[in-house]
Structures are given as C-alpha cells and as structure tokens.
Write a protein that holds these residues in place. Structure first.
Motif, short mmCIF file in Angstrom:
data_model
loop_
_atom_site.label_atom_id
_atom_site.label_comp_id
_atom_site.label_asym_id
_atom_site.label_seq_id
_atom_site.Cartn_x
_atom_site.Cartn_y
_atom_site.Cartn_z
N ALA A 161 -48.93 -8.19 116.87
CA ALA A 161 -49.55 -9.38 116.30
C ALA A 161 -48.98 -10.40 115.76
O ALA A 161 -49.07 -11.67 115.82
CB ALA A 161 -50.69 -8.59 115.62
N LEU A 162 -47.77 -9.96 115.07
CA LEU A 162 -47.03 -10.93 114.03
C LEU A 162 -45.70 -11.12 114.84
O LEU A 162 -44.77 -11.72 114.02
CB LEU A 162 -46.90 -10.28 112.43
N ASN A 163 -45.53 -10.65 116.02
CA ASN A 163 -44.25 -10.95 116.66
C ASN A 163 -43.09 -10.50 115.83
O ASN A 163 -41.87 -11.19 115.64
CB ASN A 163 -44.06 -12.57 116.96
N LEU A 164 -43.08 -9.13 115.42
CA LEU A 164 -41.80 -8.56 114.63
C LEU A 164 -41.51 -7.33 115.40
O LEU A 164 -42.31 -6.97 116.10
CB LEU A 164 -42.46 -8.34 113.19
N SER A 165 -40.46 -6.58 115.05
CA SER A 165 -40.11 -5.63 115.48
C SER A 165 -40.89 -4.36 114.79
O SER A 165 -41.11 -4.75 113.43
CB SER A 165 -38.56 -5.03 115.45
N GLU A 166 -40.99 -3.13 115.26
CA GLU A 166 -41.72 -1.86 114.56
C GLU A 166 -40.99 -1.70 113.08
O GLU A 166 -41.67 -1.31 112.11
CB GLU A 166 -42.05 -0.87 115.42
N GLU A 167 -39.57 -1.84 113.43
CA GLU A 167 -38.78 -1.34 112.36
C GLU A 167 -38.83 -2.16 111.06
O GLU A 167 -39.14 -1.84 109.97
CB GLU A 167 -37.22 -1.30 112.75
N LYS A 174 -43.08 -0.09 103.51
CA LYS A 174 -42.33 0.56 102.48
C LYS A 174 -42.20 -0.16 101.04
O LYS A 174 -42.38 0.33 100.06
CB LYS A 174 -40.80 0.91 102.97
N SER A 175 -41.99 -1.49 101.44
CA SER A 175 -42.01 -2.61 100.18
C SER A 175 -43.15 -2.63 99.51
O SER A 175 -43.44 -2.67 98.27
CB SER A 175 -41.31 -3.83 100.65
N ILE A 176 -44.29 -2.65 100.33
CA ILE A 176 -45.68 -2.95 99.98
C ILE A 176 -46.27 -1.59 99.07
O ILE A 176 -46.35 -1.82 97.89
CB ILE A 176 -46.75 -3.10 100.97
N LEU A 177 -45.83 -0.59 99.55
CA LEU A 177 -45.91 0.64 98.71
C LEU A 177 -45.44 0.84 97.38
O LEU A 177 -45.89 1.28 96.53
CB LEU A 177 -45.76 2.05 99.68
N SER A 178 -44.17 0.36 97.24
CA SER A 178 -43.39 0.28 96.14
C SER A 178 -44.03 -0.61 95.27
O SER A 178 -44.26 -0.41 94.21
CB SER A 178 -41.81 0.17 96.42
N LYS A 179 -44.24 -1.86 95.52
CA LYS A 179 -44.73 -2.85 94.82
C LYS A 179 -46.30 -2.60 93.94
O LYS A 179 -46.39 -2.76 93.06
CB LYS A 179 -44.75 -4.28 95.48
#
Length: 200
Positions: A161-167, A174-179
């Motif tokens: 959907a966001l035109n990004l890689s799965e990685e 991971k950043s969201i969970l940390s923040k």
C-alpha cells in the motif's frame, strides 16, 4: 455557535446556554463546511467545535476559520482525551479543549475564559500533553504504517500500500513499538488510538 454532528448534543448545549443571561447561541452546524459558512455569517464570539464529523472534521474547519479570522476563539468539544489530538487542535488555533463528559460542570466557565482570550485545558488533558511531550513523536510515515496496521493489514500488505519493502515496514514497526513503549502492534494500536495519534 455550536458545531457537532449529533443533534442531541447540540440540543443539550443549547439547553445549558439557554439558562445563561450573558450567553446567546447564535447558530448551529453539523460539519466543518457548515461551521465555516456559519462563522462567516454569525461571527460568534466563541465557537464550540467537535473534532470527528462527516464531510469535514473539526481540525480542518479550525484551520480554515483561523486563516480567515485570526481572532476566532474556538473550544474543542470531544470524547477524545488524547494528548496528540489535543496538541493538533491547539496548534491549529483552538483556545480550549473540553471533554464532552465535563460539559455540565465546565462548559460555562470555559466559554467565559476563552471569550476573555484565555486558554482552557482540563488538568487531565494538560498532564497528558506534558507527558506526551517527553516521548519521541512518531514520524508521518510511522503514523501511516500504524494506521494501516490498525485496519488489520499484514506487513506485506502495508508495504504494498505504501510502496515500501516489507523489511522497511518491519523497521518502522520496531521504531513505533519502541517510541510508544509497547510490546506488540495490538498494544501499539490501542495506545495510539487513545492518544489520538491514529483514528479508529
């Protein structure tokens, strides 16, 4: 002026204001478009504005009204106690932020304060903003990722959907969970929704 898409809430506010000798309800609106038109027509001293409305929400309406009328005095009426939602409203130009659960107790004093040009924030909102300010803010991209995760999308579907890689999506997650200081995406969605970072 009172702006809310629920007629019963508008009626309730009207009933409270009707008992006041020094306050007159000049008009009502049920969405942001009507709020802008109503402001131009009535030029109210104070506007009470809901955030979540169909067609155009409160934030967009506040931004548009303040751009045209910088002196506008707007109080948010909401069911959301989230610090991020409150910050967005205050940055857009609102002077007050009042939870609908407190209307009977605090509506009149809030209108008087805001009419005098003072800010009004309930203590629980003010402390949530203060605590939220200590956290690392999510980036716009992280918010997009989390909003899509909230709809039940897998990392693969979010990536597509966001035109990004799965990685890259995994790195954002991971950043969201940390923040947000949470251990999984379900908890992240719950915390972000409560704080008003995302809308469910």
């Amino acid at each position: 002026m009172v702006v809310d898409d629920h007629p019963l809430l508008r009626e309730g506010v009207a009933a409270v204001l009707d008992a006041q000798e020094d306050i007159v309800l000049v008009g009502e609106a049920s969405n942001g478009h009507e709020a802008i038109a109503g402001y131009r027509r009535w030029r109210p001293d104070v506007t009470l504005m809901d955030l979540q409305m169909p067609e155009m929400g409160g934030l967009e309406a506040i931004t548009a009204i303040i751009a045209e009328f910088p002196e506008a005095r707007i109080v948010i009426l909401t069911t959301y106690a989230g610090d991020v939602q409150a910050m967005r409203a205050l940055k857009a130009g609102a002077l007050g932020y009042l939870l609908k659960s407190s209307l009977r107790r605090e509506l009149i004093s809030t209108i008087h304060d805001v009419h005098l040009g003072r800010r009004y924030l309930q203590p629980e909102i003010a402390s949530a903003i203060a605590l939220g300010a200590l956290d690392d803010a999510l980036s716009p991209r992280e918010i997009e990722v989390l909003q899509l995760a909230a709809s039940g999308n897998s990392n693969k579907r979010i990536a597509h959907a966001l035109n990004l890689s799965e990685e890259t999506v995994k790195t954002h997650m991971k950043s969201i969970l940390s923040k947000l200081r949470v251990i999984d995406r379900t908890h992240a969605v719950a915390v972000a929704a409560k704080r008003g970072i995302i809308i469910l």
